[in-house]
Scaffold this active site. Structure first.
Site, PDB file in Angstrom:
ATOM      1  CB  THR A  87      -0.894   0.069   1.250  1.00 17.82           C
ATOM      2  OG1 THR A  87      -0.084   0.390   2.398  1.00 17.82           O
ATOM      3  CG2 THR A  87      -1.615  -1.246   1.482  1.00 17.82           C
ATOM      4  CG  ASP A  88       1.443   5.821  -1.272  1.00 13.24           C
ATOM      5  OD1 ASP A  88       2.371   5.998  -0.457  1.00 13.24           O
ATOM      6  OD2 ASP A  88       1.327   6.497  -2.303  1.00 13.24           O
ATOM      7  CD1 TRP A  89       1.812   7.689   5.638  1.00 14.33           C
ATOM      8  CD2 TRP A  89       3.925   6.981   5.472  1.00 14.33           C
ATOM      9  NE1 TRP A  89       2.435   7.979   6.816  1.00 14.33           N
ATOM     10  CE2 TRP A  89       3.734   7.558   6.748  1.00 14.33           C
ATOM     11  CE3 TRP A  89       5.177   6.469   5.138  1.00 14.33           C
ATOM     12  CZ2 TRP A  89       4.767   7.645   7.689  1.00 14.33           C
ATOM     13  CZ3 TRP A  89       6.210   6.556   6.074  1.00 14.33           C
ATOM     14  CH2 TRP A  89       6.001   7.135   7.335  1.00 14.33           C
TER      15      TRP A  89
END
Length: 731
Positions: free
Chosen positions: A262-264
């Protein structure tokens, strides 16, 4: 997989993955799916010993990396090493031009070299995974992250993204100086509404497949080790829980066996989207959609054990995610060589600086050069260097340079003095302290310096903080009083050269109009100074081309070359606002698709860039004007350097499918090549294009070449060139 990686799933690695997987408890499996950005080493060490961490971010001290890796390998139950990750977007210590600037080189070789340098320097600190390349198609310069992109074109982005992957990953991921690449953001993040970061997108499947997915398909084919989900929701579905793109497309259609992260905190943010009720719901939807590892928000490790007990997530789903993570760790060779051994002397190595300078030189675009103002000749005895970006070492590095050091940056002012100070007297006045400065007291001093000089070079643009993630703009004009500075300098009547350093294409119509010459340099990095100095003085002939379309004004965006025609396409002679008579009739302006105040054409088209020399195209010939989908079209033409300087031209080949089952772009880039010719030299150029590459997703949502008539152009940019027609039959 490609790029020298193991071909698909090697029996040896798969056997090791399965053996280890069968030894793991559920808690250890969830630990592998957990990525942390640690703030406290002792807390991190405790969690690593317990097997609660699979990857860490933002630890860049090699001694600390080895220390925590030793705990993972020698003190955790199963001894599974960590993957150490970092955002290394366009260089680690030696900073290269921002990706948009690298795309302007139209040179995948120099892009690959730059990524390789970054990998060597970063791996010296134990970093084995970077979150690049960003291969979002970006057609709206209001979006700050356009700086990280390779521009507006799917083909150019695919070629440059593949080059970056090859540079980062090398011939084999298990080499200690290779780092895993990450194709991001999957998918359509570059089309966020209004250019506002993190915003929604509304891209239908056909457009998704024809425009936004092709660079990611190329990344998967190139063996990109990881993919990252995007922040945006598309048509109401957040990317981190979009099973259509993560499972149906990435896994099933493309047979991708890498790892998805995932992104942050993007898992957690699905609650804000209104797509998930709570952290547990977010974790379930993410892993069920096909996510393998979660970046920092820890909803997986906190909730999925309960979800499995409730049969809302299957053990098969968890095992598949952990397989992908372990497979990456084996491919990286971390089980055999978990520790940092690369010498620190690789940072800022002379060869790295030379490579960065070459990239910067090739990235600079000559937008205007009236009366051969450039290159500067020996008639210029005194040179006025003006502007807030002339000596701004931090700013010229651009966005996403966590580890770049301004003390190593060579600025244009310092480079001009060092390289050419024996040829010209340099007078320097900033005029403005920084790009947003609205205080105009210094402009008078700058104008006075200009009056004393034989020529003026003004360095304007954007500070690095004005582009990149979370730095969207509604107004694309030069910030602060920079336009006033340019206008007053031009009014002196001295030869006026404007150099723009920015993280996006800006609306600079007025500044171009009053300048005799204009150079555009997307933030050029550590060696931008000598690169620009050498171009100003003619040691290097500029060869960069615009990887994005430049608008005349902010209100034209999004503007891009590969648009569709509409039923009422604009005419070149449309009446603009100042030409409309008072009390004009409703239909007097032609009822066409254009802006009354800006027309329909850009300030500069995609693929545009001048040279100190001139090039002529002639004798365009096609191998056949009637082809089948199984054929390869060969395009031959003559390119001649008709000027006085040796130079490099980026020849470009565009195609239009004139009639399709759905409307098609007016032009699409299909090939490009850098050709270097001496003054007066001619060369026969041949470009090959498999007809299969004319396929697209049509009305029936099938990917195929549709028979019919096509137009083809070869030329110096997307707006001009030689043209011929050909047709494709079914067989």
């Amino acid at each position: 997989m490609g790029c020298g990686q193991p071909q698909d799933k090697t029996t040896e690695i798969e056997s090791k993955v399965e053996t280890l997987l069968h030894k793991m408890t559920l808690e250890e499996k969830l630990g592998q799916m957990n990525q942390l950005s640690p703030w406290n080493f002792e807390e991190l060490a405790t969690r690593v010993r317990k097997g609660e961490v699979g990857s860490i971010l933002n630890v860049v001290n090699p001694e600390e990396v080895n220390k925590i890796q030793k705990i993972a390998v020698e003190e955790s139950r199963l001894g599974i090493p960590l993957i150490v990750a970092r955002d290394i977007i366009h260089g680690y210590k030696t900073i290269f031009p921002i990706p948009l600037g690298q795309a302007a080189t139209f040179n995948p070789e120099v892009v690959q070299e730059g990524a390789h340098v970054a990998a060597i320097e970063a791996s010296a600190d134990g970093i084995r995974w970077t979150f690049a390349p960003m291969i979002d198609i970006a057609r709206d310069p209001r979006w700050g992250r356009i700086a990280e992109s390779c521009g507006e074109d799917p083909y150019l982005t695919a070629v440059m993204g593949t080059a970056m992957i090859k540079g980062y990953q090398g011939d084999s991921l298990n080499e200690p100086t290779s780092i895993a690449a990450c194709a991001k953001h999957f998918v359509a993040y570059g089309a966020v509404e209004g250019g506002r970061d993190y915003n929604s997108t509304f891209i239908p499947e056909r457009v998704l497949r024809n425009v936004y997915l092709p660079p990611f398909k190329a990344a998967a084919d190139a063996g990109c080790a990881t993919f990252m989900t995007a922040f945006n929701d598309n048509d109401g579905v957040p990317s981190t829980a979009n099973s259509f793109v993560l499972k149906d497309v990435l896994r099933k259609e493309w047979q991708y066996d890498g790892m998805v992260v995932t992104d942050w905190t993007s898992t957690l943010e699905m609650i804000n989207h209104g797509f998930c009720t709570d952290k547990k719901d977010a974790a379930e939807k993410s892993v069920n959609a096909g996510v393998d590892m979660e970046m920092v928000s820890e909803t997986f490790i906190q909730n999925l054990k309960q979800s499995i007990a409730e049969k809302k997530v299957s053990m098969e789903t968890i095992d598949n995610a952990v397989r992908n993570i372990l497979r990456l760790k084996f491919r990286l060779g971390l089980f055999d060589n978990p520790y940092v051994t690369t010498p620190q002397s690789v940072k800022y190595a002379e060869k790295h600086l030379q490579t960065a300078q070459k990239a910067a030189e090739q990235s600079v675009i000559l937008l205007k050069n009236e009366n051969q103002t450039l290159p500067l000749t020996n008639q210029v005895k005194t040179l006025a260097i003006i502007g807030p970006l002339a000596d701004a070492p931090y700013e010229q590095m651009g966005t996403w340079v966590f580890d770049g050091e301004k003390g190593h940056t060579q600025t244009p002012l310092r480079a001009i003095k060092k390289l050419y100070g024996d040829k010209v007297k340099v007078i320097f006045e900033k005029g403005l302290e920084y790009s947003r400065d609205k205080h105009t007291a210094g402009i008078a001093r700058a104008v006075n310096a200009a009056r004393q000089a034989d020529a003026v070079v003004a360095f304007v643009g954007e500070e690095s903080i004005l582009s990149g993630e979370a730095h969207s703009l509604a107004n694309l004009n030069l910030q602060g009083a920079q336009s006033q500075l340019i206008k007053e300098l031009a009014a002196t009547g001295k030869p006026m050269i404007t150099v723009v350093m920015a993280g996006r294409q800006l609306a600079i119509t007025d500044e171009v109009n009053v300048s005799d010459a204009v150079l555009y340099s997307f933030h050029p990095g550590t060696m931008g100074g000598p690169a620009i100095a050498n171009i100003l003085f003619g040691k290097v002939n500029p060869s960069g081309k615009t990887p994005v379309t430049f608008p005349r004004m902010s209100g034209q965006v999004p503007i891009y070359y590969a648009h569709h025609n509409t039923g009422r396409p604009a005419n070149p002679t449309e009446m603009l606002i100042d030409e409309i008579p008072v009390e004009a009739g409703q239909t007097s302006v032609g009822c066409r698709s254009f802006y009354l105040d800006a027309g329909n054409s850009p300030l500069f088209p995609f693929g545009y860039g001048l040279s100190y020399t001139t090039f002529a195209y002639s004798d365009l010939k096609l191998s056949s004007d009637k082809l089948t989908p199984n054929d390869t079209l060969t395009v031959n033409f003559t390119l001649k350097n008709t000027g006085k300087y040796d130079g490099t031209e980026v020849v470009q080949l565009y195609v239009q499918d004139k009639v399709g089952s759905v409307t098609r772009p007016i032009k699409e880039l299909k090939r490009f090549q850098r050709i270097t010719l001496k003054a007066g030299e001619s060369k026969q150029v041949s470009l090959s294009l498999p007809v299969a590459e004319l396929a697209f997703w049509g009305y029936d949502m099938k990917y195929k070449v549709e028979p019919g008539d096509f137009a083809l152009w070869v030329g110096t940019n997307s707006a001009e060139g030689l043209t011929q027609n050909f047709s494709v039959t079914e067989r």
